[in-house]
Design an enzyme around this catalytic site. Structure first.
Site, short mmCIF file in Angstrom:
data_model
loop_
_atom_site.label_atom_id
_atom_site.label_comp_id
_atom_site.label_asym_id
_atom_site.label_seq_id
_atom_site.Cartn_x
_atom_site.Cartn_y
_atom_site.Cartn_z
N ARG A 51 25.38 -91.76 -14.60
CA ARG A 51 24.29 -92.87 -14.07
C ARG A 51 22.80 -92.43 -14.30
O ARG A 51 21.83 -92.62 -13.48
CB ARG A 51 24.73 -92.96 -12.72
CG ARG A 51 25.93 -93.73 -12.46
CD ARG A 51 25.80 -95.23 -12.57
NE ARG A 51 26.99 -95.88 -12.37
CZ ARG A 51 27.59 -96.49 -11.19
NH1 ARG A 51 26.76 -96.53 -10.25
NH2 ARG A 51 28.52 -96.85 -11.21
N ARG B 31 15.39 -104.55 -14.49
CA ARG B 31 16.49 -105.29 -13.99
C ARG B 31 16.10 -106.60 -12.94
O ARG B 31 16.93 -107.48 -13.01
CB ARG B 31 17.30 -104.41 -13.10
CG ARG B 31 18.59 -103.53 -14.04
CD ARG B 31 19.68 -104.46 -14.49
NE ARG B 31 19.98 -105.46 -13.45
CZ ARG B 31 20.91 -105.14 -12.55
NH1 ARG B 31 21.47 -104.23 -12.32
NH2 ARG B 31 21.25 -106.35 -11.75
N ASP C 65 28.91 -100.96 -18.63
CA ASP C 65 29.88 -100.34 -17.22
C ASP C 65 31.35 -100.29 -17.71
O ASP C 65 31.76 -101.03 -18.60
CB ASP C 65 29.67 -101.58 -16.50
CG ASP C 65 30.09 -100.98 -14.75
OD1 ASP C 65 29.24 -100.31 -14.05
OD2 ASP C 65 31.38 -101.19 -14.53
N TYR D 288 40.31 -101.70 -10.23
CA TYR D 288 39.51 -102.85 -10.04
C TYR D 288 40.41 -104.16 -10.28
O TYR D 288 40.01 -105.39 -9.57
CB TYR D 288 38.19 -102.77 -11.11
CG TYR D 288 37.49 -101.88 -10.30
CD1 TYR D 288 36.41 -102.23 -9.23
CD2 TYR D 288 37.08 -100.14 -10.72
CE1 TYR D 288 35.58 -101.08 -8.84
CE2 TYR D 288 36.43 -99.45 -10.35
CZ TYR D 288 35.55 -99.90 -9.38
OH TYR D 288 34.58 -98.74 -8.84
O1 CP3 Z 1 25.52 -93.29 -16.67
C1 CP3 Z 1 24.97 -94.30 -17.11
O2 CP3 Z 1 23.65 -94.24 -17.10
C2 CP3 Z 1 25.45 -95.39 -17.87
C3 CP3 Z 1 25.73 -96.55 -17.07
C4 CP3 Z 1 26.98 -96.61 -16.38
C5 CP3 Z 1 27.19 -97.66 -15.11
N1 CP3 Z 1 28.32 -97.69 -14.61
C6 CP3 Z 1 25.97 -98.48 -14.77
C7 CP3 Z 1 26.02 -99.13 -13.83
C8 CP3 Z 1 28.38 -96.01 -16.31
C9 CP3 Z 1 28.65 -94.72 -17.12
C10 CP3 Z 1 28.83 -96.85 -15.15
C11 CP3 Z 1 30.59 -96.49 -14.89
C12 CP3 Z 1 31.05 -97.09 -13.99
N2 CP3 Z 1 31.00 -98.15 -13.41
C13 CP3 Z 1 32.13 -96.19 -13.08
C14 CP3 Z 1 32.63 -94.76 -13.63
C15 CP3 Z 1 31.79 -93.75 -13.11
C16 CP3 Z 1 31.62 -93.72 -11.48
O3 CP3 Z 1 30.70 -93.92 -10.90
O4 CP3 Z 1 32.74 -93.44 -11.05
C17 CP3 Z 1 32.63 -96.92 -12.22
C18 CP3 Z 1 33.60 -96.74 -11.13
C19 CP3 Z 1 31.91 -98.22 -12.28
C20 CP3 Z 1 32.13 -99.57 -11.59
C21 CP3 Z 1 30.72 -100.16 -10.85
N3 CP3 Z 1 29.74 -100.62 -11.37
C22 CP3 Z 1 30.57 -99.91 -9.51
C23 CP3 Z 1 31.42 -99.56 -8.52
C24 CP3 Z 1 28.98 -100.54 -9.62
C25 CP3 Z 1 28.37 -101.01 -7.94
C26 CP3 Z 1 28.19 -99.77 -7.28
C27 CP3 Z 1 26.75 -99.47 -7.43
O5 CP3 Z 1 26.50 -98.30 -7.87
O6 CP3 Z 1 26.11 -100.29 -7.33
C28 CP3 Z 1 28.74 -100.56 -10.61
C29 CP3 Z 1 27.22 -101.31 -11.05
C30 CP3 Z 1 26.46 -100.41 -11.89
N4 CP3 Z 1 26.96 -99.85 -12.86
C31 CP3 Z 1 25.17 -100.06 -11.74
C32 CP3 Z 1 24.82 -99.15 -12.95
C33 CP3 Z 1 23.35 -98.78 -13.40
C34 CP3 Z 1 24.42 -100.39 -10.54
C35 CP3 Z 1 24.06 -101.93 -10.64
C36 CP3 Z 1 22.72 -102.56 -10.37
O7 CP3 Z 1 21.83 -101.94 -11.19
O8 CP3 Z 1 22.66 -103.24 -9.77
#
Ligand code: CP3
Length: 356
Positions: free
Chosen positions: A35, A48, A84, A162
């Site tokens: 992230r 965003r 994602d 999920y």
């Molecule tokens: O690492 C990076 O910079 C690359 C981007 C990346 C995202 N998601 C972008 C994202 C990666 C590698 C992920 C993986 C991801 N997504 C996982 C596995 C890693 C982990 O955290 O365990 C999982 C479980 C997800 C599912 C997911 N996506 C959730 C649960 C959420 C919501 C929770 C949150 O943090 O908001 C997301 C949204 C998400 N994916 C965001 C980002 C930057 C935030 C959304 C936003 O910007 O509004």
């Protein structure tokens, strides 16, 4: 005749990140953060604003720009594609939305055997062409910076959680109930993910990803027995297929210390370790030839610098200067993180580990 021998220009393969994944000694311990592109960065929040998560992922220019934001702000050793793990669910037939402040939501989660059998497994190149296109857009800039790109997918169990719960979950009750009640359909579900994810990673590598990470974020909820019975076979086949692509594979889980030996036995090139075990103890649970990635508690980036520095020193001491360590957090960076601390930490790890 004296032919001048030109020194080969450094290639991506000589980067600290790829060398460390091969357990070769590197000029410094490479650093990247799960992230690393995200809400803690003001430039990410600005880009965003007013756009949905999925729209950004599906617009190559935007996905490429977000991917570059952290590598422009910090001397990171790798970029990770902005995407994602849930992106493949809509192409299989699941209606996914990222709801601000709530997280991912699926309006038609899997609840029956028929739902599993209805799931599509379409070709990634046709249904998610924006991912390869984002990578192709990124390549010139990343090559100029000598930076490898990490492609990724979620692992079958984490995606199934999920797909069945319809959202994030604490106890994975629906997922486990389905797994126990419908073991044959569960295996078909694992196989569908295995097929689609291997194909999706193939597209990412063909487009230019130099390494891939498989996120099994929630697998730690399973007992060793259940992992071996319900999850390990398909995940093992996925890793075996991806290894044939010729790029290093990182396999990561959280809260999964008890599963580490089984997860490691699937033969990835590197294991991601969360922060729960000291790095040297985690290392004992994986294969000698595997690199290890981790494992700072991301919340330490919100602690005073003296504590962050102390614990970073501790992790580097646990890594023992041995080849095959990639510095990372033990789970993704949190939105409340100060970007200046992330920069300071990156520079600090480089300074402390510079060799030769
Ligand atoms: O690492 C990076 O910079 C690359 C981007 C990346 C995202 N998601 C972008 C994202 C990666 C590698 C992920 C993986 C991801 N997504 C996982 C596995 C890693 C982990 O955290 O365990 C999982 C479980 C997800 C599912 C997911 N996506 C959730 C649960 C959420 C919501 C929770 C949150 O943090 O908001 C997301 C949204 C998400 N994916 C965001 C980002 C930057 C935030 C959304 C936003 O910007 O509004």
């Amino acid at each position: 005749m004296n032919v001048p021998t030109s020194t080969p220009s450094p290639t991506l393969q000589d980067s600290a990140f790829l060398k460390s994944l091969r357990c070769e000694s590197a000029p410094h311990t490479p650093v990247w953060f799960m992230r690393q592109a995200g809400r803690y960065m003001p430039e990410y929040r600005a880009l965003r604003a007013g756009k949905s998560m999925l729209a950004c992922i599906r617009t190559p220019e935007l996905a490429a720009e977000i991917t570059l934001q952290p590598v422009k702000a910090m001397p990171l050793d790798a970029a990770i594609l902005f995407n994602d793990i849930l992106t493949p669910l809509p192409v299989m037939g699941l209606n996914l939305d990222f709801v601000g402040g709530v997280g991912p939501q699926i309006s038609n989660p899997i609840s029956s055997v028929a739902d599993v059998d209805r799931l599509g497994v379409p070709a990634a190149a046709e249904t998610m062409p924006y991912t390869a296109e984002s990578i192709r857009l990124l390549m010139p800039e990343l090559n100029a910076r000598g930076l490898p790109l990490i492609g990724f997918v979620g692992a079958p169990f984490t995606l199934a959680s999920y797909a069945i719960e319809g959202k994030g979950s604490r106890n994975y009750e629906k997922t486990k109930r389905f797994m126990y009640a419908e073991p044959a359909a569960w295996q078909r579900l694992m196989e569908k993910f295995e097929t689609l994810l291997a194909d999706y990673l193939t597209e990412q590598v063909k487009a230019g990803a130099s390494a891939v990470q498989i996120f099994d974020s929630w697998v730690g909820a399973l007992s060793v027995y259940d992992y071996r019975t319900f999850v390990k076979p398909a995940t093992g086949r996925l890793i075996a297929k991806v290894k044939k692509l010729g790029v290093p594979v990182i396999y990561f889980g959280t809260g999964a210390t008890h599963l580490m030996p089984d997860m490691a036995s699937l033969g990835s090139d590197c294991m991601g370790a969360d922060w729960r075990l000291p790095l040297d103890e985690a290392r004992k649970l994986i294969l000698p030839a595997q690199a290890i990635q981790g494992n700072l508690d991301p919340l330490l980036l919100q602690a005073p610098w003296r504590e962050l520095k102390y614990q970073t020193d501790r992790i580097l001491a646990e890594a023992g200067g041995k080849a095959g360590h990639i510095f990372n957090v033990g789970h993704g960076l949190l939105p409340g993180t100060d970007p200046d601390m992330v920069l300071r930490l990156t520079e600090y790890v480089h300074e402390q580990t510079r060799r030769g």
